[in-house]
Design a protein around this motif. Structure first.
Motif, mmCIF file in Angstrom:
data_model
loop_
_atom_site.group_PDB
_atom_site.id
_atom_site.type_symbol
_atom_site.label_atom_id
_atom_site.label_comp_id
_atom_site.label_asym_id
_atom_site.label_seq_id
_atom_site.Cartn_x
_atom_site.Cartn_y
_atom_site.Cartn_z
ATOM 1 N N ARG B 189 0.844 -1.348 -0.216
ATOM 2 C CA ARG B 189 0.008 -0.019 -0.199
ATOM 3 C C ARG B 189 0.797 1.179 -0.128
ATOM 4 O O ARG B 189 0.381 2.191 -0.809
ATOM 5 C CB ARG B 189 -1.098 -0.126 1.206
ATOM 6 C CG ARG B 189 -2.301 -0.812 0.901
ATOM 7 C CD ARG B 189 -2.920 -0.942 2.377
ATOM 8 N NE ARG B 189 -3.745 0.398 2.547
ATOM 9 C CZ ARG B 189 -4.664 0.646 2.172
ATOM 10 N NH1 ARG B 189 -5.424 -0.159 1.297
ATOM 11 N NH2 ARG B 189 -5.312 1.703 2.673
ATOM 12 N N ARG B 192 2.280 2.292 -3.291
ATOM 13 C CA ARG B 192 1.198 2.989 -4.081
ATOM 14 C C ARG B 192 0.597 4.360 -3.608
ATOM 15 O O ARG B 192 -0.249 4.843 -3.848
ATOM 16 C CB ARG B 192 -0.165 1.942 -4.113
ATOM 17 C CG ARG B 192 0.272 0.738 -5.325
ATOM 18 C CD ARG B 192 -0.740 -0.064 -5.529
ATOM 19 N NE ARG B 192 -0.442 -1.124 -6.627
ATOM 20 C CZ ARG B 192 0.511 -1.923 -6.756
ATOM 21 N NH1 ARG B 192 1.161 -2.060 -5.272
ATOM 22 N NH2 ARG B 192 0.593 -2.662 -7.515
ATOM 23 N N HIS B 193 1.302 4.735 -2.320
ATOM 24 C CA HIS B 193 0.930 5.927 -2.059
ATOM 25 C C HIS B 193 -0.483 5.795 -1.201
ATOM 26 O O HIS B 193 -1.380 6.886 -1.543
ATOM 27 C CB HIS B 193 0.825 7.253 -2.590
ATOM 28 C CG HIS B 193 2.421 7.212 -3.327
ATOM 29 N ND1 HIS B 193 3.535 7.561 -2.597
ATOM 30 C CD2 HIS B 193 2.913 7.069 -4.471
ATOM 31 C CE1 HIS B 193 4.443 7.499 -3.344
ATOM 32 N NE2 HIS B 193 4.308 7.159 -4.555
ATOM 33 N N MET B 194 -0.955 4.711 -0.848
ATOM 34 C CA MET B 194 -2.269 4.659 -0.313
ATOM 35 C C MET B 194 -2.292 5.029 1.064
ATOM 36 O O MET B 194 -1.244 4.683 1.782
ATOM 37 C CB MET B 194 -2.910 3.241 -0.622
ATOM 38 C CG MET B 194 -2.805 2.858 -1.993
ATOM 39 S SD MET B 194 -3.455 1.218 -2.222
ATOM 40 C CE MET B 194 -5.262 1.436 -1.834
ATOM 41 N N PRO B 195 -3.249 5.314 1.732
ATOM 42 C CA PRO B 195 -3.292 5.997 3.197
ATOM 43 C C PRO B 195 -2.714 4.631 4.172
ATOM 44 O O PRO B 195 -3.217 3.803 3.651
ATOM 45 C CB PRO B 195 -4.578 6.609 3.328
ATOM 46 C CG PRO B 195 -5.461 5.752 2.296
ATOM 47 C CD PRO B 195 -4.612 5.505 1.292
ATOM 48 N N ALA B 196 -2.188 5.165 4.956
ATOM 49 C CA ALA B 196 -1.692 3.875 6.097
ATOM 50 C C ALA B 196 -2.819 4.017 7.166
ATOM 51 O O ALA B 196 -3.050 4.905 7.692
ATOM 52 C CB ALA B 196 -0.401 4.239 6.707
ATOM 53 N N GLU C 7 -11.906 4.843 11.862
ATOM 54 C CA GLU C 7 -10.655 5.488 11.289
ATOM 55 C C GLU C 7 -11.351 6.082 10.071
ATOM 56 O O GLU C 7 -10.883 7.227 9.829
ATOM 57 C CB GLU C 7 -9.638 4.461 10.761
ATOM 58 C CG GLU C 7 -8.443 5.123 10.648
ATOM 59 C CD GLU C 7 -7.344 4.156 10.624
ATOM 60 O OE1 GLU C 7 -7.322 3.062 11.284
ATOM 61 O OE2 GLU C 7 -6.217 4.523 10.077
ATOM 62 N N TYR C 37 -11.441 3.166 -6.623
ATOM 63 C CA TYR C 37 -10.175 3.645 -6.726
ATOM 64 C C TYR C 37 -10.155 4.243 -8.277
ATOM 65 O O TYR C 37 -10.782 3.509 -9.073
ATOM 66 C CB TYR C 37 -9.367 2.250 -6.692
ATOM 67 C CG TYR C 37 -8.026 2.404 -6.585
ATOM 68 C CD1 TYR C 37 -7.187 2.964 -5.616
ATOM 69 C CD2 TYR C 37 -7.328 2.193 -8.108
ATOM 70 C CE1 TYR C 37 -5.876 3.193 -5.618
ATOM 71 C CE2 TYR C 37 -5.873 2.426 -7.808
ATOM 72 C CZ TYR C 37 -5.103 2.771 -6.885
ATOM 73 O OH TYR C 37 -3.930 3.112 -6.894
ATOM 74 N N ARG C 58 -9.968 10.401 -0.611
ATOM 75 C CA ARG C 58 -9.242 9.880 0.513
ATOM 76 C C ARG C 58 -7.712 9.863 0.418
ATOM 77 O O ARG C 58 -6.877 10.264 1.282
ATOM 78 C CB ARG C 58 -9.585 8.270 0.827
ATOM 79 C CG ARG C 58 -8.898 7.490 1.638
ATOM 80 C CD ARG C 58 -9.116 8.296 3.180
ATOM 81 N NE ARG C 58 -8.568 7.591 4.269
ATOM 82 C CZ ARG C 58 -7.114 7.919 4.867
ATOM 83 N NH1 ARG C 58 -6.803 8.742 4.044
ATOM 84 N NH2 ARG C 58 -6.812 7.253 5.598
ATOM 85 N N SER C 59 -7.201 9.791 -0.945
ATOM 86 C CA SER C 59 -5.709 9.828 -1.056
ATOM 87 C C SER C 59 -5.592 10.045 -2.659
ATOM 88 O O SER C 59 -6.694 9.754 -3.408
ATOM 89 C CB SER C 59 -4.901 9.041 -0.856
ATOM 90 O OG SER C 59 -5.225 7.688 -1.565
ATOM 91 N N GLU C 77 -6.333 15.359 -1.058
ATOM 92 C CA GLU C 77 -6.726 14.516 0.258
ATOM 93 C C GLU C 77 -7.804 15.528 0.853
ATOM 94 O O GLU C 77 -7.212 16.734 1.331
ATOM 95 C CB GLU C 77 -5.413 14.328 1.066
ATOM 96 C CG GLU C 77 -5.969 13.337 2.104
ATOM 97 C CD GLU C 77 -4.535 12.968 2.740
ATOM 98 O OE1 GLU C 77 -3.595 12.686 2.124
ATOM 99 O OE2 GLU C 77 -4.743 12.821 4.103
ATOM 100 N N ASP C 98 -2.886 8.102 -8.443
ATOM 101 C CA ASP C 98 -3.586 7.004 -7.959
ATOM 102 C C ASP C 98 -4.524 7.404 -6.961
ATOM 103 O O ASP C 98 -4.178 7.962 -6.048
ATOM 104 C CB ASP C 98 -2.882 5.743 -7.856
ATOM 105 C CG ASP C 98 -2.395 5.075 -9.024
ATOM 106 O OD1 ASP C 98 -2.543 5.658 -9.965
ATOM 107 O OD2 ASP C 98 -1.346 4.197 -8.857
ATOM 108 N N LEU C 100 -8.054 7.400 -4.399
ATOM 109 C CA LEU C 100 -8.784 6.515 -3.459
ATOM 110 C C LEU C 100 -9.971 7.418 -3.043
ATOM 111 O O LEU C 100 -9.785 8.469 -2.301
ATOM 112 C CB LEU C 100 -8.224 5.829 -2.374
ATOM 113 C CG LEU C 100 -8.527 4.605 -1.732
ATOM 114 C CD1 LEU C 100 -8.593 3.544 -2.721
ATOM 115 C CD2 LEU C 100 -7.715 4.243 -0.557
#
Lengths: 593, 238, 615
Positions: B189, B192-196, C7, C37, C58-59, C77, C98, C100
């Motif tokens: 993740r 892919r720079h997806m949020p942690a 979260e 996505y 989201r991102s 974001e 990319d 989300l």
């Protein structure tokens, strides 16, 4: 390593150098605030000015014209050098004092009229685009040789490169890049000249070589060249003139006063903040320009001699003394592929005869040799400087160096002019007249579109240029000379000229000149539309279209002064202003104490 | 040991399903197996995928227990949070200290859970006739299979998409060197720079896996084919 | 809601306008969401979505461009895309990273809007106000991040509340209030808080209605009680007070009243601090006293930034304090050395002059003396300027490294000499002169005969306006500091050892805008000094488009507020204050907005470059 590779390497390396310097300069200027404060030395600035000054016309084209027109082509040397001096001494100090450093701003303010300003802008755009056409010709020649394509393809590629280079800002305003460009350019010009001069005369200094005897000590080089060309029916090299004496004079005058009207040159005098440094810069620039200009006659004449000797290998008239076409050297083939050099075997003997078939006195002799006319049907003057080292059999790296230098000269001048054109169109015309509320972002975009448009236009004309590069540039100077120069001169030296006079003068001057150029060179330079033909008998007092700017300027002066006499004089404060700018800067402050 | 089911695997999951159905005795298992799995030739966006994550007390299905289960459905390539399901499983044994740290589930919380016998039918109901998406399927399959054997005396079967396997496949295809830690959910993740996500529970991990799968879709199938909607379930199955 | 989705809920809560929704509403949201996505390069949103939704990024990032390819909007974001629900538009963008997203069905949004006014209001505004929102957002963040430690209401109430039983008579209550010198008391029933009685209640419900004073307070007290917890933030308490139009808020700790927060408490804390400091400065009788007061300046800056003041406002307040200190120092100096022999004006330069100061910057100043000045007066002014400059240095305004101070004889001159100096700079703008210009063209009179500076400025502006040569060199000078944005819209970070991998917000963000504004002012003869005023004036005289003016103002405020927040954090932790912000300190949203701001500066610089370097 073969020539192509070496050329790529040199061109690549020099461009990497320019871009590298530009980046370095950008990065280093963001240093600490209080460290800034040192100026650029006048010598360095002089080199930068010289690089700005010397375009493809000076580098690629001028020596070629000298090679074929001999003494007659010296109008370029005299006109451009004279123009520089005229500008530096007569105009720059006053314009500087006035505080406006673009010509349209000056004219708008001095003639207290937006119309005058817009007319000046349009005149400048016309002159500048014509100037760029000349550069495009040079770029096309350089790229077609560099990439070994035909001229048209070379021009298309060149247009693309120019656009990219211009959008990147043309590395303009970065003095160190200009200095690097000057160094490359002057090396590229003088190194082959030194080699050739050594070969022919044994003297390493080309400026002296041209005056010395041949290497074998037999005769003076100039005498030898005169002999060689006149044996083939050409005019004697050192005495041939372009048209009449009057035409020579007009040509020189046009180039001189036209210089003063072209914006990209004037600005250089203003970017130096200190008056004293500005003077020193102008002086040094003259020295650096002179290095190239004094070399040009040597390059031209020696190239001609080499060319003649290559084709005419022995005494005129002997069958075996003419070069066999099949044995033609590599450079000959290379340039044939660009379409700028053409051979046609008129008498079918498989050998090349290169002589002046227009010379009636020589025709009889030629006939007796079995020659059926000049077989070198096309020798583009603009290839001479680039072909010169190849003709003289110099090493590959010298040839590569010259290509790099030619590209540097053409690209930097074209980019500078295009930026000026883009800015004029987007700011002076679009924002000034049509859309006063345009946002900064849109104005930038409009500038880029204008730039692309100007390149496309100049490129289109570059496919069928009205003349060789230097000749085309001369037309540009003529347009500037006939419109801008008189307006500037009268603006400074004649307080009675008013706005109506100035506008009428500029329009008259540029119209007369354009009309004259068009009727001889074709409307919009389209071949076949020249209703008076390019024939010299139709010339007004024998003055060629390239040299007509000064006549336009005369008309401009006459109309402006005449109209001003019969209309209301300029307002008081403008008249005072005009008087003020002619008093030396120190005099006023001194008087206050 | 090569079991017969392994050979059946080659014939397709639905074949295995029917074999098992014919032999299944427990009603729960029969119910689960009664519905056909999606056809392999279906377009991926028409398939309902269940992203699943289980938290366990350790890695060994024979000794360790499931602590919690989280899952979420992907329909039309959108993660439907409405379908979230999270269940804590009560165990007789206390959880080792170590895994408390990882799962942040304490004994207290576990007391609110239900037994695995109660949870299993619910889980199977969620998975019935669908495709299961898991990051590192070996662990989840091992545990579920073990429980099915114990509770229902039957093997477990389901078409599986494994994001870890997909990642390995794409890295192998690009011939790039990687170490195993690169294949961890978190690291994939990150790349892919997806949020942690800070929380480490079964449901958030299931969501994280589902998101990763959506991100990876295009790595597996060339873009142009994706645009024409040509990616099929078969392209992703392990 | 599954507690495990907390979260996701917390993320939504951070996104404006969801931040205004009540917690129990937010709790219901996560399970209504769909996650999707969008791969880089894909169209956003999908063209054939059956279900219209609101999108929460989201991102990643989405860009919207018009037909000409110009960037209209950029979502990053935390941003929301509500087009599909608000207008039936088919506007679409491209995912540039990319991305989300969380999808919230439009029907649900409509419900939320119906039920929450503040939330609804957000959707009635133009989406083009995004950057402006971001500016506000940053202040809100300040509140959350820092004031939690610093400014809870518990610290603001200085005494325990006075409490009476509900059976107490009105007269008795009034007596207690008078004795205790309070404007409100709390009323309990069975030791449970049941109401509040204020001066106003006694006036309007008792006296005005002629109710007997023997009646119990329960008859006239306000029972519709609004309370706050002791941990409530000052800003939230203030919001509650203004929204509910009450002046007293009981503060509860573990459900027991521990104080009453009054508007006076809030106002004192929020805005009177600088005024108090200024008063103290005016009263200071010695340099030592001034020094002591000046140590409160960083704390003031911190408080201001916590109270969500704008960067512009903070700059003005700090500058006004500096002005006060300077004036006091001059008064002290005049008291010591005697009245001045001729008139003079003390002018501040640099950020103080522009009202954009942060605590403890360098001192830049100059002295302009009347033309009646005679050589024998030089000694007086030498001691005067030395005293003030030393005093400022002692108060934390360190000496100017470029020696651009009134103590330098060059910058302590009669008016006519100043006029000549400026004339020389304008006529012969050498690099050194340009550097000095950027200090001395920003001069503001602080003390003395203001008309001296007015005269100077008037004559200078008249000259700069017409000197294109000078302007073009000033432009070149203004372009030396470029925003740290690389070719690929990446941040170019500082590489030297002490501030490795940071962004210099002042030098590469604020200074370029200040320089641009100065050039515009000189070019159009605008006498305003502050950057905001200059940009506005430039717009009015048509030297700047409205679009660019707005963009530059937003960029200035946004970068300024990030810088203030950064410094606030440094002051709070006791580290030396600087302008080097690491990208790690910024959220994804802030990074994206910072890049937008830098891009605006870059566009303006490119515009200047094309106008002045080639024309």
């Amino acid at each position: 390593m073969d020539l192509q590779t070496v050329t790529y390497m040199f061109v690549g390396a020099t461009f990497a150098l320019y871009i590298g310097i530009a980046f370095w300069a950008r990065a280093s200027t963001t240093g600490e605030f209080y460290v800034a404060g040192k100026g650029i030395h006048p010598v360095a600035n002089g080199m930068a000015t010289a690089a700005d000054w010397m375009s493809a016309a000076s580098f690629i084209s001028m020596a070629g014209l000298i090679a074929f027109n001999g003494y007659g082509a010296s109008v370029f040397l005299m006109g451009w050098t004279g123009g520089y001096v005229l500008l530096a001494l007569l105009l720059a100090p006053y314009l500087r004092k006035f505080g406006k450093f673009t010509v349209p701003e000056f004219i708008g303010e001095r003639y207290y009229s937006r119309t005058a300003r817009v007319v000046a802008v349009i005149c400048l755009i016309l002159a500048s685009i014509t100037y760029v056409i000349g550069q495009m010709k040079g770029i096309g020649v350089a790229f077609s040789r560099f990439l070994e394509t035909d001229y048209d393809t070379g021009l298309y590629i060149g247009m693309g490169i120019v656009f990219i280079y211009s959008v990147m800002g043309g590395m303009k305003g970065i003095t160190y890049t200009q200095i690097a460009q000057y160094c490359v350019l002057i090396f590229a010009y003088t190194v082959p000249a030194v080699f050739i001069s050594l070969n022919i005369t044994g003297n390493p200094v080309p400026q002296l070589g041209i005056l010395s005897t041949m290497a074998d000590g037999s005769t003076y080089m100039m005498d030898k060249l005169n002999l060689v060309v006149s044996e083939l029916g050409f005019n004697e090299y050192t005495t041939q003139v372009m048209g009449s004496k009057l035409n020579m004079f007009a040509y020189t005058l046009t180039l001189m006063i036209g210089t003063a009207g072209l914006p990209h040159v004037i600005i250089r005098f203003f970017t130096v903040p200190k008056v004293k440094d500005a003077r020193a810069t102008a002086g040094w620039a003259l020295v650096f320009i002179a290095i190239l200009y004094t070399t040009a006659p040597a390059v031209g004449s020696m190239a001609r001699l080499n060319l003649m000797n290559t084709i005419q290998t022995g005494p005129v008239g002997e069958v075996t003394a003419n070069l066999e076409y099949d044995k033609r050297p590599q450079w000959f083939k290379n340039w044939e592929s660009t379409g700028l050099l053409k051979f046609e075997d008129k008498n079918g003997d498989g050998r090349i005869q290169y002589y002046n078939d227009k010379n009636m006195d020589f025709a009889e002799k030629a006939d007796s040799y079995g020659w059926k006319g000049n077989e070198m049907v096309k020798v583009d003057r603009d290839i001479m400087v680039l072909a010169n080292p190849e003709i003289a059999n110099l090493p590959n790296w010298v040839i590569a160096l010259v290509v790099a230098g030619g590209l540097a000269a053409a690209l930097s001048t074209a980019a500078g002019l295009l930026l000026a054109i883009a800015s004029s169109i987007s700011h002076d015309l679009l924002k000034g007249i049509f859309k006063p509320n345009i946002s900064e972002r849109d104005e930038l975009m409009a500038g880029r579109i204008a730039m692309a448009g100007a390149i496309a236009l100049a490129g289109y004309f570059g496919l069928h240029p009205p003349d060789f590069a230097a000749g085309t540039v001369a037309i540009a100077f003529g347009l500037a000379a006939s419109s801008i120069f008189p307006a500037l001169m009268m603006g400074i030296f004649n307080k009675k000229v008013n706005r109506t006079g100035a506008v009428a003068g500029m329009i008259t001057g540029i119209s007369i000149t354009m009309l004259y150029v068009f009727q001889h060179k074709g409307i919009m330079f389209i071949p076949g539309t020249s209703f008076l033909g390019g024939m010299s008998p139709n010339w007004f007092f024998g003055i060629s279209p390239n040299a007509f700017g000064c006549i336009g300027a005369l008309a401009n002066f006459a109309v402006a002064i005449g109209v001003s006499k019969v209309t209301a004089p300029p307002p008081e404060h403008i008249q005072h202003l005009v008087e003020d700018i002619r008093i030396p800067a120190g005099a006023k402050t001194a008087a206050e104490h | 040991m090569i079991r017969l089911t392994h050979i059946y695997q080659l014939l397709g999951k639905n074949f295995v399903r029917q074999r098992l159905l014919s032999k299944a005795s427990s009603p729960v298992m029969q119910h689960f197996l009664s519905k056909a799995f999606p056809d392999k030739k279906k377009f991926i966006d028409e398939v309902v995928i269940v992203s699943l994550d289980i938290e366990t007390t350790g890695l060994d299905p024979d000794k360790d227990k499931i602590v919690s289960i989280g899952l979420v459905e992907i329909r039309h390539l959108g993660i439907k949070l409405q379908s979230c399901w999270h269940q804590i499983i009560q165990t007789k044994k206390n959880i080792p200290e170590q895994s408390i740290v990882i799962h942040q589930i304490t004994d207290d919380q576990i007391k609110t859970g239900i037994s695995i016998e109660q949870a299993m039918p619910l889980l199977l109901e969620h998975l019935k006739g669908k495709v299961m998406l898991v990051h590192n399927a070996k662990l989840e399959l091992g545990f579920i299979n073990k429980i099915c054997q114990v509770l229902y005396a039957s093997d477990f079967v389901i078409p599986v998409i494994d994001t870890q396997a997909l990642a390995r496949r794409s890295l192998d295809r690009r011939n790039s060197a990687y170490n195993t830690s690169d294949l961890r959910l978190f690291n994939l993740r990150c790349a892919r720079h997806m949020p942690a996500y800070k929380a480490h529970n079964a449901l958030m991990d299931a969501i994280a896996t589902a998101e990763l799968f959506l991100a990876m879709l295009n790595d597996i199938v060339p873009r142009c084919e994706m645009d024409k909607g040509k990616a099929r379930l078969a392209d992703f199955l392990s | 809601m599954e507690i495990e989705l907390l979260e996701i809920r917390n993320f939504i809560k951070r996104c404006s306008p969801f931040d205004v929704l009540d917690d129990f509403v937010l709790d219901t949201l996560p399970e209504k969401l769909t996650i999707r996505y969008f791969r880089r390069g894909h169209t956003f949103p999908e063209i054939n979505t059956q279900e219209k939704s609101l999108y929460i990024i989201r991102s990643g990032a989405i860009e919207f461009r018009d037909q000409a390819g110009l960037l209209n909007d950029k979502l990053a974001e935390g941003d929301i895309f509500s087009q599909q629900c608000i207008v039936d538009s088919s506007e679409s963008g491209i995912a540039v990273e990319d991305t989300l997203v969380y999808l919230l069905p439009c029907e649900l949004l409509a419900q939320l809007r119906k039920n929450a006014d503040v939330f609804n209001r957000h959707f009635n505004r133009s989406i083009n106000e995004r950057l402006r929102d971001a500016v506000k957002h940053t202040h809100a963040e300040n509140m959350r991040d820092l004031s939690a430690m610093k400014l809870e209401v518990s610290g603001l109430t200085d005494r325990l509340p006075v409490i009476v039983d509900q059976a107490t008579s009105i007269q008795q209550a009034a007596k207690i209030m008078t004795k205790e010198q309070v404007s409100a008391i709390l009323v309990t029933f069975d030791n449970q808080l049941c109401g509040i009685l204020t001066d106003r209640d006694i006036r309007s419900r008792c006296v005005a209605e002629a109710i007997a004073l023997e009646q119990p307070v329960s008859l006239i007290m306000s029972t519709d009680l609004k309370t706050v917890k002791d941990t409530t933030l000052l800003s939230e308490a203030l919001l509650a007070m203004t929204r509910k139009q009450v002046q007293h808020l009981p503060v509860l700790k573990n459900n027991a009243p521990v104080g009453i927060l009054t508007t006076a408490d809030v106002v004192r804390h929020l805005s009177t601090s600088p005024a108090l400091i200024a008063t103290d400065i005016g009263k200071a009788i010695s340099l030592q006293a001034l020094e002591r007061i000046s140590t409160r300046l960083p704390e003031l800056q911190l408080q201001l930034s916590l109270s969500s003041a704008t960067a512009k406002h903070i700059g003005e307040v700090i500058a006004s304090i500096t002005d006060a200190i300077t004036c006091r120092l001059l008064e002290l100096a005049e008291a010591r050395y005697g009245a001045p022999p001729v008139k003079y004006v003390w002018a501040a330069g640099g950020s103080q002059a522009r009202n954009e100061q942060t605590s403890h910057s360098d001192q830049d100043n100059a002295l302009i003396i009347s033309d009646e000045f005679k050589p024998e007066h030089a000694a007086y002014f030498k001691s005067l300027t030395q005293f003030v400059s030393d005093g400022l240095n002692a108060c934390g305004y360190v000496y100017c490294p470029g020696n651009a101070m009134a103590t330098n004889p060059q910058w302590c001159q009669p008016l006519s000499v100043w006029q000549q100096t400026f004339g020389r700079w304008i006529n012969s703008p050498e690099p050194k002169a340009l550097m000095l210009s950027s200090i001395f063209f920003d001069l503001r009179a602080v003390y003395g005969d203001f008309s001296l500076l007015d005269k100077l400025q008037h004559s200078v502006l008249k000259r700069t306006k017409d000197s294109q040569l000078f302007i073009s060199l000033m432009v070149a000078n203004a372009l030396t500091h470029q925003p740290p944005l690389g070719f690929f819209r990446n941040f170019v970070l500082v590489q030297d050892a002490t501030h490795k991998n940071t962004l210099n917000l002042k030098q590469r963000g604020i200074i370029p805008i200040v320089d641009i504004a100065r050039v515009l002012a000189l070019k159009t003869g605008i006498s305003a000094i502050s950057t905001v005023d200059r940009l506005n004036a430039a717009f009015e005289s048509e030297a700047l488009s409205a679009e660019m003016r707005d963009n530059l103002l937003d960029a200035l405020e946004f970068i300024g507020s990030l810088r203030i927040r950064h410094q606030a954090e440094q002051i709070r932790t006791g580290v030396g204050v600087d302008n080097y912000v690491s990208p790690g300190e910024l959220s994804g949203l802030e990074k994206s907005h910072l890049k937008d701001s830098f891009a605006i500066i870059k566009t303006m610089q490119q515009f200047f470059e094309s106008r002045y370097s080639s024309a």
